[in-house]
Design an enzyme around this catalytic site. Structure first.
Site, PDB file in Angstrom:
ATOM      1  N   LYS A   1       0.837  -1.199   0.000  1.00  0.00           N
ATOM      2  CA  LYS A   1       0.000   0.000   0.000  1.00  0.00           C
ATOM      3  C   LYS A   1       0.874   1.252   0.000  1.00  0.00           C
ATOM      4  O   LYS A   1       2.010   1.217   0.477  1.00  0.00           O
ATOM      5  CB  LYS A   1      -0.855   0.034   1.280  1.00  0.00           C
ATOM      6  CG  LYS A   1      -2.006  -0.945   1.291  1.00  0.00           C
ATOM      7  CD  LYS A   1      -2.817  -0.803   2.560  1.00  0.00           C
ATOM      8  CE  LYS A   1      -3.992  -1.769   2.568  1.00  0.00           C
ATOM      9  NZ  LYS A   1      -4.990  -1.488   1.524  1.00  0.00           N
TER      10      LYS A   1
ATOM     11  N   ARG B   1     -10.618 -11.207   1.377  1.00  0.00           N
ATOM     12  CA  ARG B   1     -11.490 -12.223   0.770  1.00  0.00           C
ATOM     13  C   ARG B   1     -10.837 -13.596   0.781  1.00  0.00           C
ATOM     14  O   ARG B   1     -11.508 -14.625   0.817  1.00  0.00           O
ATOM     15  CB  ARG B   1     -11.882 -11.785  -0.652  1.00  0.00           C
ATOM     16  CG  ARG B   1     -10.727 -11.662  -1.601  1.00  0.00           C
ATOM     17  CD  ARG B   1     -11.040 -10.817  -2.822  1.00  0.00           C
ATOM     18  NE  ARG B   1     -11.035  -9.382  -2.537  1.00  0.00           N
ATOM     19  CZ  ARG B   1     -11.274  -8.446  -3.454  1.00  0.00           C
ATOM     20  NH1 ARG B   1     -11.562  -8.791  -4.704  1.00  0.00           N
ATOM     21  NH2 ARG B   1     -11.231  -7.180  -3.132  1.00  0.00           N
TER      22      ARG B   1
HETATM   23  N1  BES Z   1      -8.310  -3.555   4.132  1.00  0.00           N
HETATM   24  C1  BES Z   1      -8.371  -3.122   2.777  1.00  0.00           C
HETATM   25  C2  BES Z   1      -9.626  -2.316   2.487  1.00  0.00           C
HETATM   26  C3  BES Z   1      -9.657  -0.916   3.006  1.00  0.00           C
HETATM   27  C4  BES Z   1      -9.028   0.093   2.308  1.00  0.00           C
HETATM   28  C5  BES Z   1     -10.366  -0.603   4.125  1.00  0.00           C
HETATM   29  C6  BES Z   1      -9.095   1.387   2.778  1.00  0.00           C
HETATM   30  C7  BES Z   1     -10.438   0.682   4.584  1.00  0.00           C
HETATM   31  C8  BES Z   1      -9.800   1.684   3.905  1.00  0.00           C
HETATM   32  C9  BES Z   1      -8.390  -4.320   1.860  1.00  0.00           C
HETATM   33  O1  BES Z   1      -7.650  -5.404   2.275  1.00  0.00           O
HETATM   34  C10 BES Z   1      -7.802  -3.874   0.563  1.00  0.00           C
HETATM   35  O2  BES Z   1      -6.652  -3.534   0.553  1.00  0.00           O
HETATM   36  N2  BES Z   1      -8.604  -3.871  -0.493  1.00  0.00           N
HETATM   37  C11 BES Z   1      -8.156  -3.414  -1.753  1.00  0.00           C
HETATM   38  C12 BES Z   1      -8.674  -4.350  -2.810  1.00  0.00           C
HETATM   39  C13 BES Z   1      -8.111  -4.116  -4.166  1.00  0.00           C
HETATM   40  C14 BES Z   1      -6.648  -4.486  -4.190  1.00  0.00           C
HETATM   41  C15 BES Z   1      -8.876  -4.947  -5.150  1.00  0.00           C
HETATM   42  C16 BES Z   1      -8.698  -2.017  -1.959  1.00  0.00           C
HETATM   43  O3  BES Z   1      -9.831  -1.745  -1.571  1.00  0.00           O
HETATM   44  O4  BES Z   1      -7.963  -1.171  -2.473  1.00  0.00           O
HETATM   45 MN    MN Z   2      -5.630  -5.242   1.687  1.00  0.00          MN
END
Ligand code: BES
Ligand code: MN
Ligand code: ZN
Length: 495
Positions: free
Chosen positions: A277, A351
């Site tokens: 991230k 997921r």
């Molecule tokens: N935990 C995150 C989702 C999230 C992001 C929650 C920002 C709260 C604030 C999740 O694991 C994630 O990183 N999801 C990705 C999925 C994508 C790579 C398809 C996302 O939402 O960017």
């Molecule tokens: Mn994630």
């Protein structure tokens, strides 16, 4: 804080302060056994002088009131006559608490005569007021809390039972909310998957006549074939632990009581893995375990309410890190269900963990499974910070959750399970890819989960936007503990 319900004669109450509502541009009329007419006349004269005009949240503290035993009366503005909603109530309580939380004021009585929702609903008024009080108290540190007893005054005898119930429910649910907030707010160097499992063990010891817990470690996950869950967790020194709490109410009537399972995403830190991230606000990914915290809190509420239900809570503890041992984009993983997944992004890890837990949960032959997860940033884009995303393969289940949401104002909004793209998760080398092709990221994530939840009634709550506040007010919200607790409470009232 101690709470009481009273229906005594107000002017004879010995208390530090009585809180009384006044409506905008209304005479403060005295009526049936509310306040002695002489006190009403006194207050009315003050209002006429213009020191308070009844706007929502206005306050005026009075001393030396004639013919009354209490030391003070706090007048609070309640807006237009009989027109209060939950927001107004919250505003009123907040300003009253701000004025009254002083060293010399320890116990107060809130008169519900005017400080009541426009529907005149005593039950939900008390629930709402206690929520506001607790939110206020949570904000300030313990050493700054001087109030210690709050009573609700109602005039009508026949509402006493309802009021007592509201109080009981509020306190039980609130202890769940507080527990969820506390555990969510912990830093990720303290709150790791092992820590979550220890909390679960302690919880089941505390409620040992109702709860049993088991903890599944990585070895056992290997035996079970939970390869997707393991893939996410294996690069971290903090190994994954899946904690399972089985709750069974003391007063279950039916022998074959159906099982409700709550599964919480418990990523105690989500770095994104190899698909790392951006560093801005990455620290907030300590909150990626708020789903697990909500399950933990809801079980506390269920136990405190002594709900006659069978509930299994699963906290899917895991940490998504980078390392030589990390899973990578391109990997193909065989999930516990037997289906294979091609990893295209290691940041879509929730997921992967959940799909194996959804498969694992089948062994309990559940009637209903609800998973709660900070699953997608896309859900925040779609619904913002007030509504959790609701997805379900069953309309009755979705409606029950919507009902509980409507009642508690712990808001959800239902989204479709399918983006309309047939090949959303298509992979040419596995059964699914772990990310979707369309922009509907919250939907494709839910759709992925639905592929592992076909055998039972299932709902998924995406709480990425609602589980915590960012910025100045940074901290966990405790959502959706109230929604889930209300859902369970409603279920047990239909038995
Ligand atoms: N935990 C995150 C989702 C999230 C992001 C929650 C920002 C709260 C604030 C999740 O694991 C994630 O990183 N999801 C990705 C999925 C994508 C790579 C398809 C996302 O939402 O960017
Ligand atoms: Mn994630
Ligand atoms: Zn995550």
């Amino acid at each position: 804080m101690k709470f009481f319900i009273k229906n005594s004669i107000l002017e004879k109450e010995k208390t530090d302060c009585i809180i009384i509502g006044v409506f905008e541009s209304c005479n403060f009329e005295s009526d049936e056994n509310y306040l002695h007419p002489s006190i009403c006349i006194y207050i009315n004269n003050l209002i006429k002088k213009g020191d308070i005009d009844g706007h929502i949240g206005q306050t005026l503290l009075l001393y030396n009131i004639p013919n009354i035993i209490c030391e003070r009366i706090l007048l609070v503005g309640c807006g237009k006559k009989n027109n209060l909603n939950r927001h107004h109530l919250n505003k009123i309580i907040n300003s009253a608490m701000t004025v009254l939380n002083k060293r010399s004021i320890q116990n107060i009585i809130i008169s519900l005569k005017k400080i009541i929702l426009k529907e005149n609903d005593i039950y939900w008024s008390i629930r709402g007021i206690i929520n506001s009080i607790n939110a206020f108290l949570y904000k300030i540190s313990e050493k700054n809390i001087y109030l210690n007893a709050i009573s609700f005054h109602i005039k009508q005898n026949n509402y006493l039972n309802i009021a007592q119930n509201a109080l009981k429910h509020s306190l039980a649910i609130n202890s769940g909310i507080i527990a969820a907030k506390k555990i969510s707010d912990l830093p990720p160097n303290i709150c790791n998957p092992l820590y979550l499992s220890k909390k679960v063990q302690k919880l089941s010891e505390k409620y040992k006549d109702m709860m049993n817990s088991t903890v599944i470690d990585i070895k056992e996950m290997e035996n079970l074939g939970m390869n997707a869950y393991i893939a996410v967790g294996k690069a971290s020194k903090n190994k994954p632990y899946m904690s399972v709490i089985e709750y069974s109410g003391r007063n279950i009537i039916k022998k074959d009581q159906k099982v409700i399972i709550l599964i919480g995403k418990g990523l105690t830190f989500d770095s994104g893995g190899i698909s790392i991230k951006p560093s801005k606000n990455m620290h907030e990914m300590k909150y990626d375990m708020c789903g697990a915290a909500a399950v933990y809190g809801t079980l506390i509420a269920a136990a405190e309410l002594n709900l006659p239900l069978k509930i299994i809570g699963i906290l899917a503890g895991c940490e998504n890190m980078l390392g030589g041992n990390a899973f990578r984009p391109g990997d193909i993983i065989k999930t516990m269900s037997g289906k294979t997944v091609e990893i295209l992004n290691t940041d879509a890890e929730g997921r992967l963990v959940l799909c194996d837990v959804l498969t694992y949960a089948k062994r309990f032959s559940p009637d209903i499974i609800i998973d709660i997860a900070t699953l997608t940033g896309a859900c925040v884009v779609a619904l913002g910070n007030n509504f959790s995303g609701l997805f379900s393969n069953n309309n009755d289940l979705a409606c029950s959750l919507e009902k509980a949401s409507y009642e508690t104002h712990d808001k959800v909004w239902r989204l479709p399970l399918c983006s309309g793209n047939e090949d959303e998760l298509h992979s040419n080398c596995a059964d699914f890819s772990n990310i979707g092709k369309s922009k509907a990221g919250a939907i494709s994530a839910a759709y992925f989960l639905s592929q592992f939840s076909k055998e039972y009634k299932w709902a998924h709550l995406d709480i990425a936007g609602t589980a915590w506040n960012s910025g100045k007010k940074k901290g966990a919200t405790g959502r959706p503990v109230e929604l889930l607790s209300q859902f369970l409470l409603n279920k047990s009232q239909f038995l």
